[in-house]
Design an enzyme around this catalytic site. Sequence first.
Site, PDB file in Angstrom:
ATOM      1  CE  LYS A 137      -6.763  59.094  -2.958  1.00  0.00           C
ATOM      2  NZ  LYS A 137      -6.957  60.092  -1.894  1.00  0.00           N
ATOM      3  N   GLY A 146     -10.984  55.152   6.975  1.00  0.00           N
ATOM      4  CA  GLY A 146     -11.589  54.123   7.810  1.00  0.00           C
ATOM      5  C   GLY A 146     -13.091  54.207   7.959  1.00  0.00           C
TER       6      GLY A 146
END
Length: 303
Positions: free
Chosen positions: A90, A223
């Site tokens: 990232k 999630g």
Amino acid sequence: METAAQNGSSNQTGTARVKRGMAEMLKGGVIMDVVTPEQARIAEAAGAVAVMALERVPADIRAQGGVSRMSDPDMIEGIIDAVTIPVMAKARIGHFVEAQILQSLGVDYVDESEVLTPADYTNHIDKWKFTVPFVCGATNLGEALRRITEGAAMIRSKGEAGTGDVSNATTHMRKIGGEIRRLTSMSEDELYVAAKELQAPYELVVEVARAGKLPVTLFTAGGIATPADAAMMMQLGAEGVFVGSGIFKSGNPEQRAAAIVKATTFYDDPDVLAKVSRGLGEAMVGINVEEIAQPHRLAERGW
């Protein structure tokens, strides 16, 4: 945009076709967040198609707060050396130097990620300048098309990372899918208006309307904590799944990782899903997204 842009530190070029083709190879698979070489090996053994190397999973980033940046190069290289599958890492939104460093390290993909603290609240990275393909998040079709215009080779619906609550993932995937279906029924003059509303190039909007899908691979994230979560997102139109905190914050990471991989493959077979959902131990405790104040939601980052 089909012509390759060249990074200043490399004499190689990467066309849109090559970058998107690399992302296509991950379709139907699971990409797992890992923080150590050992976790990376567990992910590979479980059947992950790639790993995301980072120092803290999103649940820890959320809990610990502060500024979250690109991971240490030594840590990333340790994970690259530990596995044979592709490794992603990232970079902060807009932080093109972090992306340059990650490309230099030899990562297979860069995720310009809202999970890290944005470095620029106005501009995203110009991804055409890099040979490495980029993954970017989106909560709606307009965001997705703007990231593709900037050079993204893969889009992931954002969800709300680090929560174990899949509700935002379903919202964002349904939103993107619904807006694409809306485009397919429009006339060409209506598509001009849609392009203005989406803040995206008309030619790209027409391409999506004609194909009925994005021109790049669409994964889902945020999630996903159970095999059922992964299967539901695939049934909603995702072409693959990112799983962050949901595996290594659970009671039995090895078994849960393998179960989520199988559920992603056999997402439309309830018998297989029931079988792989048995005896996994406790899922990550998680946070209800509705309990998170709007300014603290990671999915709100990016524009």
